[in-house]
Design an enzyme around this catalytic site. Sequence first.
Site, short mmCIF file in Angstrom:
data_model
loop_
_atom_site.label_atom_id
_atom_site.label_comp_id
_atom_site.label_asym_id
_atom_site.label_seq_id
_atom_site.Cartn_x
_atom_site.Cartn_y
_atom_site.Cartn_z
N SER A 7 67.53 57.05 15.36
CA SER A 7 68.83 56.98 15.87
C SER A 7 68.98 57.12 17.10
O SER A 7 68.92 58.30 17.57
CB SER A 7 69.76 57.66 14.90
OG SER A 7 70.88 57.62 15.59
N HIS A 32 67.51 52.36 15.15
CA HIS A 32 68.72 52.64 14.18
C HIS A 32 69.67 52.50 15.26
O HIS A 32 69.87 53.67 16.08
CB HIS A 32 68.65 53.73 13.38
CG HIS A 32 69.73 53.96 12.38
ND1 HIS A 32 69.76 53.33 11.16
CD2 HIS A 32 70.82 54.73 12.40
CE1 HIS A 32 71.06 53.53 10.77
NE2 HIS A 32 71.55 54.65 11.40
N ASP A 34 73.70 53.25 15.77
CA ASP A 34 75.04 53.95 14.80
C ASP A 34 76.39 53.60 15.63
O ASP A 34 76.46 54.08 16.62
CB ASP A 34 74.77 55.33 14.69
CG ASP A 34 73.88 55.92 13.95
OD1 ASP A 34 74.12 55.28 12.66
OD2 ASP A 34 73.32 56.82 14.17
N MET A 36 80.32 53.79 15.71
CA MET A 36 81.22 54.32 15.15
C MET A 36 82.48 53.92 15.93
O MET A 36 82.63 53.87 17.20
CB MET A 36 81.29 55.91 15.41
CG MET A 36 79.81 56.28 14.66
SD MET A 36 79.69 58.17 15.09
CE MET A 36 78.24 58.46 14.34
N HIS A 65 73.95 50.00 11.84
CA HIS A 65 74.54 50.77 10.80
C HIS A 65 76.01 50.87 11.55
O HIS A 65 76.48 51.60 12.40
CB HIS A 65 74.13 52.32 10.78
CG HIS A 65 74.94 53.20 9.82
ND1 HIS A 65 74.67 54.64 9.72
CD2 HIS A 65 75.80 52.68 9.07
CE1 HIS A 65 75.16 54.82 8.91
NE2 HIS A 65 76.06 53.98 8.18
N MET A 67 79.49 51.84 11.18
CA MET A 67 80.47 53.05 10.40
C MET A 67 81.94 52.51 11.22
O MET A 67 82.60 53.29 11.92
CB MET A 67 80.12 54.23 10.99
CG MET A 67 78.79 54.77 10.09
SD MET A 67 78.22 56.09 10.86
CE MET A 67 77.25 55.41 12.18
N MET A 136 73.63 57.56 2.44
CA MET A 136 74.04 58.74 3.50
C MET A 136 73.44 60.00 3.12
O MET A 136 74.27 60.46 1.98
CB MET A 136 75.70 58.70 3.79
CG MET A 136 75.97 57.32 4.83
SD MET A 136 74.87 57.25 6.12
CE MET A 136 75.11 58.77 7.31
N ASP A 174 69.70 58.29 5.65
CA ASP A 174 70.48 58.54 6.92
C ASP A 174 71.23 59.88 7.13
O ASP A 174 72.25 60.19 6.41
CB ASP A 174 71.10 57.48 7.37
CG ASP A 174 71.66 57.53 8.91
OD1 ASP A 174 71.23 58.27 9.59
OD2 ASP A 174 72.55 56.76 9.24
C1 DX5 Z 1 75.44 59.88 11.10
C2 DX5 Z 1 74.41 58.71 11.55
C3 DX5 Z 1 73.22 59.13 11.64
C4 DX5 Z 1 72.76 60.20 12.55
C5 DX5 Z 1 71.51 60.64 12.25
O1 DX5 Z 1 76.84 59.32 11.11
O2 DX5 Z 1 74.88 57.50 10.73
O3 DX5 Z 1 72.30 57.99 11.76
O4 DX5 Z 1 72.95 59.83 13.85
O5 DX5 Z 1 71.25 61.77 13.01
P1 DX5 Z 1 70.55 63.19 12.34
O6 DX5 Z 1 68.95 62.44 12.22
O7 DX5 Z 1 70.54 63.92 13.83
O8 DX5 Z 1 71.37 63.62 11.44
ZN ZN Z 2 73.14 55.75 10.90
#
Ligand code: DX5
Ligand code: ZN
Length: 219
Positions: A7, A32, A34, A36, A65, A67, A136, A174
Amino acid sequence: MVQLAPSILSADFSRLGEDVRKIEEGGAHLIHVDVMDGHFVPNISFGAVVMKSLAGKSGLPFDVHLMIENPDAYLEEFVTPQTEYITVHQEACTHLHRTLQHIRSTGVKAGVSINPATPLCMLEEVLEDVDLILIMSVNPGFGGQKMIPSVLHKIEQLVEIREERGLKFQIEIDGGVKTDNIAQVRAAGTDIIVAGSAVFGAEDIPGRVRELISIAEAE
Ligand code: DX5
Ligand code: ZN
């Protein structure tokens, strides 16, 4: 075959291109991404502009991903020749089936994710409409959290359901995956493993990628 999806949330944003080349050098399989929005999760990360700045910087496909609330309004911005999966949250989709069809209509594989507190039965009616299920193992919003190991039973159940019904979706996990628990994660039946801080927090990023993959492959 197990796949590792580092990620970039935990990467150094001032040299994202170099960090991505390092994970490719180590043999990672996916990037990956992320995303947000500060609404669905209590943090804001980055959007499609940042992801697109990585186009062509490596040969690794994007594993997006989302979110975010109302993903239908934004998901097409993430469709690029390098995009393999776009995953939305069940909790963010009033019309989940429609959203999954929307993703597939763009030519990208459709994923759905559930938070630790959401039971697997919430996906019951869409199992045939997804290419990926993302479990998750932390409450989403931040990298570097500790894994909630009780979610591993969902992976084991998904493996059984997939077998019983002859389905083909990939199972991804994840959150909180490290060198000391990746074996357990793989043993539960996970196909794609996300790791953020474990990869980008390492001094030797390609070396850490190799280490995580070799532990997972030994399972
Ligand atoms: C959490 C994210 C993850 C996160 C993983 O909200 O979706 O992808 O960044 O990071 P680690 O491996 O540090 O938990
Ligand atoms: Zn993620």
